[in-house]
Write a protein that holds these residues in place. Structure first.
Motif, mmCIF file in Angstrom:
data_model
loop_
_atom_site.group_PDB
_atom_site.id
_atom_site.type_symbol
_atom_site.label_atom_id
_atom_site.label_comp_id
_atom_site.label_asym_id
_atom_site.label_seq_id
_atom_site.Cartn_x
_atom_site.Cartn_y
_atom_site.Cartn_z
ATOM 1 N N GLU A 170 0.828 -1.214 0.000
ATOM 2 C CA GLU A 170 0.000 0.000 0.000
ATOM 3 C C GLU A 170 0.860 1.261 0.000
ATOM 4 O OE1 GLU A 170 -3.341 0.355 2.913
ATOM 5 O OE2 GLU A 170 -2.147 2.064 3.583
ATOM 6 N N HIS A 171 1.843 1.288 0.915
ATOM 7 C CA HIS A 171 2.653 2.493 1.085
ATOM 8 C C HIS A 171 3.471 2.802 -0.161
ATOM 9 C CE1 HIS A 171 3.723 5.335 4.265
ATOM 10 N NE2 HIS A 171 4.949 5.351 3.795
ATOM 11 N N LEU A 172 3.879 1.743 -0.870
ATOM 12 C CA LEU A 172 4.705 1.939 -2.063
ATOM 13 C C LEU A 172 3.878 1.923 -3.350
ATOM 14 C CD1 LEU A 172 6.875 1.461 0.067
ATOM 15 C CD2 LEU A 172 8.146 0.123 -1.609
ATOM 16 N N GLY A 173 2.551 1.814 -3.191
ATOM 17 C CA GLY A 173 1.689 1.838 -4.369
ATOM 18 C C GLY A 173 1.948 0.704 -5.333
ATOM 19 N N LEU A 174 2.225 -0.483 -4.785
ATOM 20 C CA LEU A 174 2.549 -1.632 -5.629
ATOM 21 C C LEU A 174 1.347 -2.540 -5.808
ATOM 22 C CD1 LEU A 174 6.007 -2.656 -4.108
ATOM 23 C CD2 LEU A 174 5.637 -1.717 -6.409
ATOM 24 N N ARG A 175 1.231 -3.147 -6.977
ATOM 25 C CA ARG A 175 0.361 -4.313 -7.163
ATOM 26 C C ARG A 175 1.330 -5.482 -7.257
ATOM 27 N NH1 ARG A 175 -4.884 -5.298 -8.529
ATOM 28 N NH2 ARG A 175 -5.279 -3.071 -8.647
ATOM 29 N N SER A 176 1.573 -6.138 -6.106
ATOM 30 C CA SER A 176 2.742 -6.992 -5.969
ATOM 31 C C SER A 176 2.366 -8.464 -5.862
ATOM 32 C CB SER A 176 3.524 -6.549 -4.733
ATOM 33 O OG SER A 176 4.629 -7.367 -4.534
ATOM 34 N N ARG A 177 3.161 -9.315 -6.500
ATOM 35 C CA ARG A 177 2.850 -10.755 -6.567
ATOM 36 C C ARG A 177 3.677 -11.594 -5.612
ATOM 37 N NH1 ARG A 177 3.563 -11.275 -13.097
ATOM 38 N NH2 ARG A 177 2.134 -9.609 -13.657
ATOM 39 N N PHE A 178 4.749 -11.026 -5.093
ATOM 40 C CA PHE A 178 5.640 -11.781 -4.198
ATOM 41 C C PHE A 178 5.923 -10.874 -3.008
ATOM 42 C CE2 PHE A 178 10.035 -13.082 -2.979
ATOM 43 C CZ PHE A 178 9.736 -14.363 -2.575
ATOM 44 N N ASN A 179 5.360 -11.221 -1.853
ATOM 45 C CA ASN A 179 5.312 -10.310 -0.714
ATOM 46 C C ASN A 179 5.812 -11.060 0.507
ATOM 47 O OD1 ASN A 179 3.633 -8.457 -2.447
ATOM 48 N ND2 ASN A 179 2.290 -10.221 -2.281
ATOM 49 N N GLU A 180 7.124 -10.973 0.732
ATOM 50 C CA GLU A 180 7.770 -11.925 1.618
ATOM 51 C C GLU A 180 8.355 -11.237 2.845
ATOM 52 O OE1 GLU A 180 7.675 -14.974 1.883
ATOM 53 O OE2 GLU A 180 9.564 -16.045 1.665
ATOM 54 N N ARG A 181 8.225 -11.930 3.971
ATOM 55 C CA ARG A 181 8.795 -11.482 5.221
ATOM 56 C C ARG A 181 9.808 -12.546 5.638
ATOM 57 N NH1 ARG A 181 4.915 -9.191 10.045
ATOM 58 N NH2 ARG A 181 6.645 -8.326 11.208
ATOM 59 N N VAL A 182 11.022 -12.157 5.942
ATOM 60 C CA VAL A 182 12.092 -13.118 6.219
ATOM 61 C C VAL A 182 12.693 -12.818 7.585
ATOM 62 C CG1 VAL A 182 14.282 -14.083 5.383
ATOM 63 C CG2 VAL A 182 12.553 -13.337 3.743
ATOM 64 N N ASP A 183 12.991 -13.875 8.341
ATOM 65 C CA ASP A 183 13.428 -13.749 9.735
ATOM 66 C C ASP A 183 14.601 -14.695 9.983
ATOM 67 O OD1 ASP A 183 13.630 -13.461 12.468
ATOM 68 O OD2 ASP A 183 11.740 -14.466 12.933
ATOM 69 N N LEU A 184 15.789 -14.289 9.539
ATOM 70 C CA LEU A 184 16.957 -15.164 9.637
ATOM 71 C C LEU A 184 18.141 -14.450 10.284
ATOM 72 C CD1 LEU A 184 16.777 -16.700 6.029
ATOM 73 C CD2 LEU A 184 16.157 -17.860 8.153
ATOM 74 N N GLY A 185 17.859 -13.487 11.146
ATOM 75 C CA GLY A 185 18.959 -12.770 11.790
ATOM 76 C C GLY A 185 19.901 -12.187 10.754
ATOM 77 N N GLY A 186 21.194 -12.359 10.990
ATOM 78 C CA GLY A 186 22.190 -11.805 10.074
ATOM 79 C C GLY A 186 22.151 -12.420 8.685
ATOM 80 N N ALA A 187 21.541 -13.590 8.557
ATOM 81 C CA ALA A 187 21.444 -14.240 7.246
ATOM 82 C C ALA A 187 20.217 -13.771 6.474
ATOM 83 C CB ALA A 187 21.399 -15.762 7.417
ATOM 84 N N THR A 188 19.451 -12.857 7.055
ATOM 85 C CA THR A 188 18.211 -12.402 6.422
ATOM 86 C C THR A 188 18.419 -11.860 5.008
ATOM 87 O OG1 THR A 188 17.180 -11.970 8.563
ATOM 88 C CG2 THR A 188 16.269 -10.809 6.657
ATOM 89 N N PRO A 189 19.360 -10.912 4.805
ATOM 90 C CA PRO A 189 19.491 -10.376 3.441
ATOM 91 C C PRO A 189 19.841 -11.452 2.414
ATOM 92 C CG PRO A 189 20.528 -8.908 5.018
ATOM 93 C CD PRO A 189 20.191 -10.174 5.762
ATOM 94 N N ALA A 190 20.806 -12.322 2.735
ATOM 95 C CA ALA A 190 21.163 -13.386 1.790
ATOM 96 C C ALA A 190 19.986 -14.335 1.588
ATOM 97 C CB ALA A 190 22.398 -14.138 2.295
ATOM 98 N N GLY A 191 19.242 -14.600 2.653
ATOM 99 C CA GLY A 191 18.060 -15.454 2.540
ATOM 100 C C GLY A 191 16.986 -14.832 1.672
ATOM 101 N N MET A 192 16.864 -13.510 1.742
ATOM 102 C CA MET A 192 15.902 -12.809 0.876
ATOM 103 C C MET A 192 16.306 -12.917 -0.591
ATOM 104 S SD MET A 192 15.432 -9.271 2.983
ATOM 105 C CE MET A 192 14.220 -9.063 4.308
ATOM 106 N N VAL A 193 17.613 -12.814 -0.837
ATOM 107 C CA VAL A 193 18.091 -12.820 -2.228
ATOM 108 C C VAL A 193 17.736 -14.134 -2.911
ATOM 109 C CG1 VAL A 193 20.182 -12.884 -3.649
ATOM 110 C CG2 VAL A 193 19.910 -11.095 -1.912
ATOM 111 N N TRP A 194 17.968 -15.259 -2.232
ATOM 112 C CA TRP A 194 17.667 -16.520 -2.935
ATOM 113 C C TRP A 194 16.161 -16.771 -3.023
ATOM 114 C CZ3 TRP A 194 14.837 -20.632 -1.516
ATOM 115 C CH2 TRP A 194 14.784 -21.050 -0.169
#
Ligand SMILES: [Zn+2]
Lengths: 398, 143
Positions: free
Chosen positions: A69-93
């Motif tokens: 909503e805030h970014l005005g997106l009609r988005s198909r992949f809407n993911e929340r990731v919770d991996l501590g320091g590995a979160t960014p790398a986990g998001m990438v894959w």
């Protein structure tokens, strides 16, 4: 080699700072990071059809729809990731996998790490939980009942136990661990954005810095700070239209076994082993073929242990490997060429993104003074918690 | 939010699952859950982590163990235990198999060694919010 479906087509990284005066909500930070990713990649905002976030403090529940909503997106992949320091790398894959199966084509992977505007106000709100417990103070959690009363809080005592056990098992000396901090600091001296830019250190200074948890000393431990970082993961087709050389995501792996060090099956055999082995196999390559290694470095010992378990050397030979190789950007085995978190700073959850972004910069030839002579293949490892959440990536210049 | 003792340090808040452990611990007895297929496990939980079944039973452990790994926390990473630093945090391998984490007491920090035989003790702390004295697991050098 390997997967050719998705690539990193743009990056944004904010200069880390000990103080952060600009009041910004997470939702607004996402919009700013999104705009910066569009500018960096040269792609179109209309291409974006997905995002990954940790969450948004203004939206403790239903964060993804709040972001759309805030970014005005009609988005198909809407993911929340919770991996501590590995979160960014986990998001990438996760983004790459979603793109490969055709769910989406361009994913904003965003990790702002800034203070809450309300915490900058004079009337600080009472917080019910302290960040140092990492959620382990929740009623009913094993940590609250069996770890916190023992003092096993934060990450430092856990990594210290690994380091001490490693030293006793394999005869590692403290100067070898200190060499990792010194060489990464050298890399930070070639990075004007690094929090320790302009401040060289020596092995003797590391050894003389205050003992925090034996055998880890202050200068072997990351400096917490504020900042933010994001990457744009797109289909290979889109990435080829981007402004810079695409960094193909040619392999990835993830593994975990434990939340607390107490339950780690073997303190000297981490889930990096499985994560990295699958990443290398997927990419069809080997540790020896890597031009660059960007290794999550909350502590010096994390770098040594991750290199071993990723297969750059055998377990127990990490000390010799550190002594025999030069981790500086102009050395024979460049590691954490932007200074890593130890030299660049650890801006909260974006700390694990600095390794991803530095690999991309080296592949794109945008690393400035610290540019490696050649970088076509990079290994990235994201590490969370107590050597617990592990994500390995192989990035490859197109 | 962690539960605090009157002296300000964090103490366990038992749950329906862990209450039998803490009740016995208050009497100085170390209870371990034992699965008929997979043996003893720790920390207490409703189901065995290996087979996910619930036909385990409580059994009293010897309290004997060996230090597997340890550190000396020089600054007190738990904000409620800052004034207590330095102290030794250790992973202790219990004689029955499972691993526990606890502080090492009745021993100079510098004298602690990996492999050292230790014995469990439960020290009682008065909760700040009232209620029964609450035990915290520690280990001391075995005689
Ligand atoms: Zn079982």
């Amino acid at each position: 080699m390997g997967k050719r479906a998705a690539a990193i087509a743009g990056v944004s990284e904010w200069k880390p700072a000990r103080r952060w005066d600009e009041a910004m909500f997470d939702l607004d930070a996402f919009a700013r990071l999104g705009a910066e990713l569009i500018d960096d990649s040269g792609l179109d905002r209309a291409d974006v059809d997905g995002f990954c976030v940790v969450g948004a403090r203004e939206a403790p529940a239903l964060a993804p729809s709040a972001v759309a909503e805030h970014l005005g997106l009609r988005s198909r992949f809407n993911e929340r990731v919770d991996l501590g320091g590995a979160t960014p790398a986990g998001m990438v894959w996760r983004a790459a996998a979603a793109i490969e199966v055709g769910i989406c084509q361009a994913v904003l992977v965003m990790c702002p790490a800034i203070p809450r505007p309300s915490q900058q106000a004079r009337d600080r709100p009472q917080t019910s939980s302290r960040p140092v417990y990492m959620g382990g103070d929740a009623w009913g959690s094993p940590q609250a009942q069996f770890e916190v009363p023992a003092g096993l809080v934060g990450a430092t005592p856990s990594y210290a136990m690994i380091a001490r056990l490693y030293m006793e098992t394999f005869g590692l000396d403290e100067a070898t661990l200190a060499k990792i901090a010194v060489e990464q600091r050298y890399n930070a001296l070639a990075n004007p954005d690094a929090i320790f830019y302009g401040r060289p250190i020596t092995v003797d200074e590391v050894l003389a810095s205050p003992m925090i948890a034996d055998p880890l000393k202050l200068l072997e431990i990351v400096m917490p700070c504020f900042g933010g970082a994001a990457v744009l993961v797109t289909s290979a087709d889109l990435a080829r239209r981007a402004r810079h050389r695409p960094a193909m995501i040619s392999g990835f792996g993830e593994e975990m076994t434990h939340r607390s060090l107490t339950s780690m099956p073997d303190l000297l055999d981490s889930p990096v082993r499985g994560a990295a082995a699958r990443a290398f196999a997927m990419a069809g390559t080997t540790p020896a073929a890597m031009d660059s290694a960007q290794i999550y470095d909350c502590y010096t010992i994390t770098v040594l242990r991750s290199l071993e378990d990723a297969g750059f050397c055998r377990v127990g030979e990490g000390g010799a490997f550190v002594r025999e190789h030069d981790f500086r950007y102009d050395g024979d085995f460049p590691v954490n060429t932007n200074g890593g978190q130890l030299g660049f700073g650890q801006a909260g959850i974006s700390g694990g993104m600095t390794h991803v972004i530095e690999a991309v910069r080296q592949i794109q030839g945008r690393a400035g003074q610290r540019q490696q002579r050649k970088c076509d293949l990079a290994f990235v490892n994201g590490n969370g918690g107590m050597m617990s959440e592990q994500v390995s990536l192989i990035l490859e210049g197109a | 939010m962690v539960r605090l003792a009157r002296d300000g340090r964090s103490i366990p808040e038992p749950t329906p699952v862990t209450a039998p452990f803490f009740k016995a611990a208050a009497d100085g007895r170390f209870l371990l859950q034992t699965c008929p297929r997979d043996g003893a496990f720790f920390y207490p939980r409703a189901r065995c982590p290996k087979c996910w079944r619930a036909d385990w039973s409580w059994a009293e452990a010897s309290g004997q163990g060996k230090i597997h790994a340890f550190t000396i926390d020089r600054i007190g990473h738990d904000p409620t235990q800052k004034e207590l630093a330095p102290f030794v945090i250790a992973l202790v391998d219990l004689e029955e198999g499972p691993r526990a984490v606890a502080q090492i007491v009745e021993c100079e920090a510098e004298a602690v060694r990996a492999g050292m035989p230790v014995k469990a003790v439960f020290d009682l702390f008065q909760p700040a919010d009232g209620g029964d004295p609450t035990p915290i697991l520690r280990f001391r050098p075995a005689a």
